[in-house]
Design an enzyme around this catalytic site. Structure first.
Site, PDB file in Angstrom:
ATOM      1  N   PHE A  81       0.670  -1.345  -0.157  1.00 23.78           N
ATOM      2  CA  PHE A  81       0.082   0.268  -0.023  1.00 23.78           C
ATOM      3  C   PHE A  81       0.936   1.172  -0.026  1.00 23.78           C
ATOM      4  O   PHE A  81       2.057   1.310   0.659  1.00 23.78           O
ATOM      5  CB  PHE A  81      -0.866  -0.129   1.257  1.00 23.78           C
ATOM      6  CG  PHE A  81      -1.769  -1.370   1.282  1.00 23.78           C
ATOM      7  CD1 PHE A  81      -2.714  -1.510   0.371  1.00 23.78           C
ATOM      8  CD2 PHE A  81      -1.418  -2.291   2.252  1.00 23.78           C
ATOM      9  CE1 PHE A  81      -3.597  -2.711   0.661  1.00 23.78           C
ATOM     10  CE2 PHE A  81      -2.242  -3.489   2.322  1.00 23.78           C
ATOM     11  CZ  PHE A  81      -3.221  -3.900   1.384  1.00 23.78           C
ATOM     12  N   ASP A  82       0.447   2.466  -0.694  1.00 30.06           N
ATOM     13  CA  ASP A  82       0.890   3.601  -0.686  1.00 30.06           C
ATOM     14  C   ASP A  82       0.231   4.491   0.432  1.00 30.06           C
ATOM     15  O   ASP A  82       0.951   5.392   0.724  1.00 30.06           O
ATOM     16  CB  ASP A  82       0.795   4.228  -1.839  1.00 30.06           C
ATOM     17  CG  ASP A  82       1.426   3.494  -3.117  1.00 30.06           C
ATOM     18  OD1 ASP A  82       2.451   2.911  -3.041  1.00 30.06           O
ATOM     19  OD2 ASP A  82       0.836   3.520  -4.244  1.00 30.06           O
ATOM     20  N   THR A  83      -1.024   4.212   0.586  1.00 29.34           N
ATOM     21  CA  THR A  83      -1.931   5.256   1.429  1.00 29.34           C
ATOM     22  C   THR A  83      -2.436   4.276   2.545  1.00 29.34           C
ATOM     23  O   THR A  83      -3.187   3.534   2.434  1.00 29.34           O
ATOM     24  CB  THR A  83      -2.786   5.902   0.626  1.00 29.34           C
ATOM     25  OG1 THR A  83      -2.152   6.656  -0.358  1.00 29.34           O
ATOM     26  CG2 THR A  83      -3.763   6.955   1.244  1.00 29.34           C
TER      27      THR A  83
END
Lengths: 308, 308
Positions: A21-23
């Site tokens: 995940f990035d966020t």
């Protein structure tokens, strides 16, 4: 336990989780803190995410504070550098909803507020005039003849109701009388029936909404908190570049946080057991809610296991 | 209008009505008075009934006062000579229920009260120790660490909940925490969702019960107010010579008073339109409740028409 729920219990799994995940969207009460107590290694975990260039957002059903006031709450817990733009609260989502998705005209229609200052401030920020809410005259004992709040103000076109920890009979009676006017709309910030405290769990907004709905004979109002997607719409409006599959919702409730993430098509949902839900919810499925793809005893485990 | 509902609108019908019954059971709020206002010709009607040797009893879901305190309320309205033995309140019925129909031992089991002094006094009169209720320490702001009422007292075996016009978050939080203990029983005085005032209708006991039930995840509690027959059982226990077909229930609500009379097999039910129900309820049957066999605009019509 359902085989699809992965526990964050070793370094390798945590590394894979973070890479996926990035966020990260965080619920607050029961995840970062419990009542007035910061939970262990929360600051360290948030610092770690920042170091790894992850975007961190906060998505809370707590309507009692405005986003501005919420930044101070983070700061009081020693969580520094959080800006208003990173916070999405149910009172903010309600203000966006009232402004964009109802026929109210914020330049002349008034809103009666049952709830705390967060609701008033967010509604005012998008232009509405609010009455009721934290007006100190509502703390006077209820007196049918003496109340300055009745008869109803015909310019009020909607009741917005949320959690009010200063609930009293005066507020209930006036709100009830607004709800008895069929033309007055009715919107709830959120429907959580409880909210976490330490050491005691407490009745939540949804229970107060239920009192108002039952007494007035109204239909259940639309609500702007998780799991309603109105809150996620606000997030994606503010950050249009986010990719849903690279977002992970972190929360302590299946029926709000986790459902919110699943309904919104986010790639991940992490349930932490430091708030409302206990481990049994992952095996006894009588609650009827879908399970997340990850769980951990607490958020701080991410830091503790990553550092091993 | 359903042809079976006779309106008390002329002298002949009123005379027939009075001849049909020996005993009249009266609801109070909305029938005798509305809030702090005595309704017209109520004293004259009660005097007339006395002159005609009718027995007059009062059956109220209002739990806020003890029967003793209720006699003073009658007196304050100028209705003289009413004794405690002629009054049946939901708090009295609840005390009878707790004493006779539960496994609680009044000599050692305690009861947590959410409600006003009427509940405390009636429970104490049958021997129970009550805590909570009108304890002034509950008016202090809710503070998880400072409350003297938690953790829960293990000697408390039941929560009795009724209308509390001094409702606040401290009371809600402590009551909620008692309800989270599965062994603690849960009983409601009554389930009226509203109660009449003048000029404004107000949220009632049933709405507060709904808040408590929703937040705690409990099943709906048994309740001792009309239309529950527990109250009528108490009446017939006190007056075993009453004949059901010669009794008439007089009230302002279809879902409590009139249903109470019908379910109890009383010969008559008189709906008065001076409280909650409006005339439309007799023609628009979407409410789903059975209709009474008599109605009048107000109780005082009995006197006004009889005297013509």
């Amino acid at each position: 336990m359902a085989s699809s729920v992965t526990k964050l219990d070793n370094t390798k799994i945590v590394a894979e989780f973070l890479n996926s995940f990035d966020t990260f969207l965080f619920d607050c009460d029961g995840v970062l803190w419990s009542g007035t107590h910061l939970l262990p290694n929360v600051i360290e975990t948030l610092d770690l995410l920042k170091k790894l260039n992850k975007k961190v957002l906060f998505v809370t059903n707590n309507s009692t504070k405005s986003r501005e006031e919420y930044t101070k709450k983070f700061s009081n817990f020693g969580i520094e550098g959080i800006t208003k733009e990173e916070i999405f609260s149910s009172s903010f989502a309600t203000a966006i909803y009232m402004k964009n998705f109802t026929n109210l005209d914020s330049s002349k229609d008034k809103i009666w507020v049952f709830g705390e200052s967060g609701i008033e401030k967010e509604l005012q920020e998008v232009g509405f005039t609010t009455i009721g809410g934290t007006d100190p005259r509502l703390n006077e004992p209820w007196d049918q003849q003496a109340t300055p709040f009745l008869p109803v103000d015909p310019e009020v076109k909607c009741v917005v109701a949320g959690l009010d920890q200063s609930i009293n009979f005066h507020k209930l009676c006036v709100t009830f009388n607004y709800l008895k006017v069929p033309e007055v709309q009715y919107v709830a910030t959120n429907i959580d029936t409880t909210f976490p405290g330490k050491p005691y769990l407490q009745p939540g907004c949804g229970s107060m909404i239920n009192l108002l709905t039952t007494s007035s004979g109204r239909e259940e109002p639309p609500n702007c908190g998780k799991p309603s997607q109105l809150m996620l719409d606000a997030v994606f409006k503010a950050y249009p570049d986010l990719k849903r599959e690279r977002c992970c919702m972190v929360g302590d409730r299946l029926n709000t946080d986790i459902k919110f993430g699943i309904d919104g098509g986010l790639g991940g949902q992490l349930l932490v057991l430091s708030g409302v839900e206990k481990a049994e919810c992952l095996t006894d499925l009588s609650h009827g809610f879908e399970l997340p793809n990850f769980f951990a005893e607490k958020l701080g485990d991410v830091y503790e296991l990553y550092s091993e």
